[in-house]
Design a protein around this motif. Sequence first.
Motif, mmCIF file in Angstrom:
data_model
loop_
_atom_site.group_PDB
_atom_site.id
_atom_site.type_symbol
_atom_site.label_atom_id
_atom_site.label_comp_id
_atom_site.label_asym_id
_atom_site.label_seq_id
_atom_site.Cartn_x
_atom_site.Cartn_y
_atom_site.Cartn_z
ATOM 1 N N LYS A 1 0.741 -1.203 0.081
ATOM 2 C CA LYS A 1 0.090 -0.024 -0.009
ATOM 3 C C LYS A 1 0.976 1.247 -0.208
ATOM 4 C CE LYS A 1 -3.518 2.481 3.041
ATOM 5 N NZ LYS A 1 -4.329 2.388 4.258
ATOM 6 N N GLY A 2 0.564 2.355 -0.914
ATOM 7 C CA GLY A 2 1.291 3.363 -1.027
ATOM 8 C C GLY A 2 2.580 3.436 -1.742
ATOM 9 N N ALA A 3 3.075 2.258 -2.173
ATOM 10 C CA ALA A 3 4.220 2.141 -2.768
ATOM 11 C C ALA A 3 4.260 2.241 -4.212
ATOM 12 C CB ALA A 3 4.801 0.639 -2.491
ATOM 13 N N PRO A 4 5.360 2.884 -4.757
ATOM 14 C CA PRO A 4 6.610 3.356 -4.096
ATOM 15 C C PRO A 4 6.565 4.628 -3.539
ATOM 16 C CG PRO A 4 6.981 3.726 -6.456
ATOM 17 C CD PRO A 4 5.675 3.227 -6.125
ATOM 18 N N THR A 5 7.202 4.541 -1.910
ATOM 19 C CA THR A 5 7.332 5.742 -1.252
ATOM 20 C C THR A 5 8.873 5.835 -0.777
ATOM 21 O OG1 THR A 5 4.921 5.973 -0.465
ATOM 22 C CG2 THR A 5 6.626 6.851 1.104
ATOM 23 N N PRO A 6 9.637 6.962 -1.193
ATOM 24 C CA PRO A 6 10.837 7.132 -0.748
ATOM 25 C C PRO A 6 11.229 6.639 0.666
ATOM 26 C CG PRO A 6 10.226 8.817 -2.272
ATOM 27 C CD PRO A 6 8.901 8.093 -1.803
ATOM 28 N N SER A 7 12.049 5.962 1.026
ATOM 29 C CA SER A 7 12.525 5.712 2.521
ATOM 30 C C SER A 7 13.958 5.751 2.858
ATOM 31 C CB SER A 7 12.219 4.034 2.930
ATOM 32 O OG SER A 7 13.095 3.384 2.241
ATOM 33 N N HIS A 8 14.256 6.094 3.779
ATOM 34 C CA HIS A 8 15.842 6.440 4.037
ATOM 35 C C HIS A 8 16.603 5.292 3.812
ATOM 36 C CE1 HIS A 8 15.315 10.326 5.521
ATOM 37 N NE2 HIS A 8 14.887 10.041 6.700
ATOM 38 N N HIS A 9 16.054 3.908 4.257
ATOM 39 C CA HIS A 9 16.714 2.678 4.173
ATOM 40 C C HIS A 9 17.034 2.376 2.707
ATOM 41 C CE1 HIS A 9 17.473 -1.665 4.761
ATOM 42 N NE2 HIS A 9 18.015 -1.258 6.047
ATOM 43 N N GLY A 10 15.796 2.393 2.053
ATOM 44 C CA GLY A 10 15.798 2.092 0.797
ATOM 45 C C GLY A 10 16.761 2.991 -0.221
ATOM 46 N N SER A 11 16.946 4.236 0.249
ATOM 47 C CA SER A 11 17.724 5.186 -0.616
ATOM 48 C C SER A 11 19.215 4.758 -0.144
ATOM 49 C CB SER A 11 17.283 6.548 -0.140
ATOM 50 O OG SER A 11 15.989 7.023 -0.416
ATOM 51 N N ALA A 12 19.585 4.420 1.075
ATOM 52 C CA ALA A 12 20.955 4.106 1.610
ATOM 53 C C ALA A 12 21.257 2.953 0.697
ATOM 54 C CB ALA A 12 21.016 4.045 2.725
ATOM 55 N N ILE A 13 20.535 1.802 0.417
ATOM 56 C CA ILE A 13 20.874 0.674 -0.066
ATOM 57 C C ILE A 13 21.118 0.930 -1.672
ATOM 58 C CG2 ILE A 13 19.991 -1.622 -0.789
ATOM 59 C CD1 ILE A 13 20.639 -1.445 1.933
ATOM 60 N N ALA A 14 20.125 1.718 -2.290
ATOM 61 C CA ALA A 14 20.513 2.044 -3.670
ATOM 62 C C ALA A 14 21.658 2.770 -3.792
ATOM 63 C CB ALA A 14 19.092 2.691 -4.230
#
Length: 407
Positions: free
Chosen positions: A203-216
């Motif tokens: 639900k609501g994806a994609p939504t930017p996240s700190h964790h996902g940004s760091a991995i990418a």
Amino acid sequence: MHRIILIPALLAVLAAPLAAQVALPGVSVPRVGEVLEPVTDTLDRTLAETQRLADRLARDRLRDIERLVRRNRDIIERDARGEAARRGELLVMDAAAGDLAKASGLGFVALGSESIDGLGLSVTRLKTPDDLTLAQAEELLATLLPGAVVSADNLHFQSGNAAGVVLPLASAGPANGTSVPVGMIDGAPGPSVPVAAMRGFAKGAPTPSHHGSAIASLLASAGVGPVRVADVYGTDKAGGNALAIARGLGWLVAEGSRVVTISLVGPENPVLAHAIAAAQRKGVIVVAAVGNDGPAAPPAYPASYANVVAVTAVDGKRRALIEAGRALHLDYAAPGADITGRNAKGKRIRLRGTSFATPLVAARVAQAMGAGRTWRTTLDGEAVDLGKKGADPVYGRGLVCGTCTGR
């Protein structure tokens, strides 16, 4: 961690030349026992402190799950093992039509069946009877359908802290052109970390996240690509569930990802196990973090599934992170502290956790495959042996990407 530092010092005393242990005129030299006693006392205290920390991390994990369930009772519930899962839903695979009719007769309601693209799997979602808890319903359905795969939709959690101190920006390295396509299952990265494709599975994806940004951003710093991202969190309080991860994995495989990095941890889940095995049969290498719940926590999944590349982390001094969790096997260590990445706003931040070691290993695998080399042989050749000689449960087969610092 401290034990590794103290033991070499202890061995150095025992192995010192004889002349260094013989009394010289006017010099008082302590006997061996007098030297060893304070060292062993310190070692005992350090081991005791380490055990206390491990026990505390295990307690913190249970407390965090309890808090999550308590605050989100409308959507999260405990399964038959006490693990967090999506409330009131069970997943079924390999059930005959007649079996599902039996379940319907006991109050289970079919919410839908779907084929997971890219993996050749079919999953049916069932709503549990209103008068049963998820745990009761799971046990009843498993008894009713002994030939089927019955599972709660367990939640998985990100295994690292990506909300650190903001630092000056650093430039990213260029793609090196030798990488096979890489998939990432996590939260979505922010716009400052461009990826080839992104799709939401919550639900609501994609939504930017700190964790996902760091991995990418760590994948970008390693110069791999194209990178595709499956966001399994979005704004869903029950995000990171097994079905979302399986769906995301299927999409990544269908899109051509040859290596998939997963910096999430959760309990063993039959549906996710089948999904990962299906991806592996197609030649996809799955790389996963061992988590940060400490060595006293249960084995982390998906890192513990067969043939998944399980990754732990070290700091800038090549010491194992004290909070690193464990898996049923361990392949490699990589930097997971004293490195930097980007948050959802594009700011450069300090990172800590096994989450951030995992994409570094995945990048090395992808680069080896892109160059036409056998990835295992390549990584074993690069790995720096730490701890006990040879593969060990703290560092696995050795440290990979030891000079990587992120971006």
